[in-house]
Design a protein around this motif. Structure first.
Motif, PDB file in Angstrom:
ATOM      1  N   UNK A 137       0.820  -1.206   0.000  1.00  0.00           N
ATOM      2  CA  UNK A 137       0.000   0.000   0.000  1.00  0.00           C
ATOM      3  C   UNK A 137       0.855   1.257   0.000  1.00  0.00           C
ATOM      4  N   UNK A 138       1.905   1.250   0.767  1.00  0.00           N
ATOM      5  CA  UNK A 138       2.767   2.425   0.858  1.00  0.00           C
ATOM      6  C   UNK A 138       3.414   2.754  -0.483  1.00  0.00           C
ATOM      7  N   UNK A 139       3.909   1.741  -1.169  1.00  0.00           N
ATOM      8  CA  UNK A 139       4.534   1.975  -2.474  1.00  0.00           C
ATOM      9  C   UNK A 139       3.491   2.430  -3.494  1.00  0.00           C
ATOM     10  N   UNK A 140       2.288   1.868  -3.429  1.00  0.00           N
ATOM     11  CA  UNK A 140       1.228   2.265  -4.346  1.00  0.00           C
ATOM     12  C   UNK A 140       0.866   3.735  -4.134  1.00  0.00           C
ATOM     13  N   UNK A 141       0.785   4.157  -2.894  1.00  0.00           N
ATOM     14  CA  UNK A 141       0.468   5.559  -2.588  1.00  0.00           C
ATOM     15  C   UNK A 141       1.575   6.473  -3.090  1.00  0.00           C
ATOM     16  N   UNK A 142       2.820   6.096  -2.872  1.00  0.00           N
ATOM     17  CA  UNK A 142       3.944   6.902  -3.355  1.00  0.00           C
ATOM     18  C   UNK A 142       3.910   7.037  -4.877  1.00  0.00           C
ATOM     19  N   UNK A 143       3.616   5.951  -5.560  1.00  0.00           N
ATOM     20  CA  UNK A 143       3.548   5.961  -7.016  1.00  0.00           C
ATOM     21  C   UNK A 143       2.419   6.874  -7.493  1.00  0.00           C
ATOM     22  N   UNK A 144       1.260   6.773  -6.858  1.00  0.00           N
ATOM     23  CA  UNK A 144       0.127   7.622  -7.235  1.00  0.00           C
ATOM     24  C   UNK A 144       0.416   9.096  -6.983  1.00  0.00           C
ATOM     25  N   UNK A 145       1.006   9.406  -5.843  1.00  0.00           N
ATOM     26  CA  UNK A 145       1.333  10.801  -5.520  1.00  0.00           C
ATOM     27  C   UNK A 145       2.310  11.368  -6.539  1.00  0.00           C
ATOM     28  N   UNK A 146       3.283  10.580  -6.923  1.00  0.00           N
ATOM     29  CA  UNK A 146       4.320  11.044  -7.839  1.00  0.00           C
ATOM     30  C   UNK A 146       3.794  11.226  -9.268  1.00  0.00           C
TER      31      UNK A 146
END
Length: 125
Positions: free
Chosen positions: A34-43
């Motif tokens: 989830x954390x990596x998915x959120x980082x990817x979406x934010x970026x």
């Protein structure tokens, strides 16, 4: 928002020599948490939202180290360094159908067959 897995993947190890990134290894090993998915979406979300053309979107993604490729009816996001498929654009909230409607789907242009033989004058002896 910090993960030991992310730290381990970004360290210069044998993976770096094989052109691996944290993003590519997350997909490759089914470790997109989830954390990596959120980082990817934010970026990447600003690039998807602000782009006016396919070219602008491709340039924005390329600047972040990614590219898109269509396969099996979906638009997939790839890591530009390792060429590993990470996720679909729909996973980021931008389904292929919405992108195609917004930017208009680019279809290959086929040239009409030429009739050079019919138009060429026949040499007479």
């Amino acid at each position: 928002m910090y993960s030991k897995d992310f730290e381990r993947e970004t360290q210069t190890t044998g993976d770096a020599a094989m052109q691996q990134t944290a993003w590519s290894s997350a997909s490759d090993q089914d470790r997109m948490d989830t954390e990596m998915a959120i980082q990817l979406r934010i970026m990447l979300t600003p690039h998807f939202q602000e782009a006016k053309t396919w070219s602008e979107l491709r340039s924005g993604l390329q600047g972040k180290g990614f590219y898109m490729k269509r396969a099996k009816g979906h638009m997939h996001l790839y890591d530009a360094q390792s060429h590993v498929k990470i996720c679909t654009c729909a996973f980021l909230g931008f389904p292929a159908a919405d992108l195609e409607q917004r930017f208009k789907r680019v279809r290959p242009v086929r040239k009409a067959p030429t009739r050079m033989m019919a138009a060429a004058p026949v040499a007479q002896h």
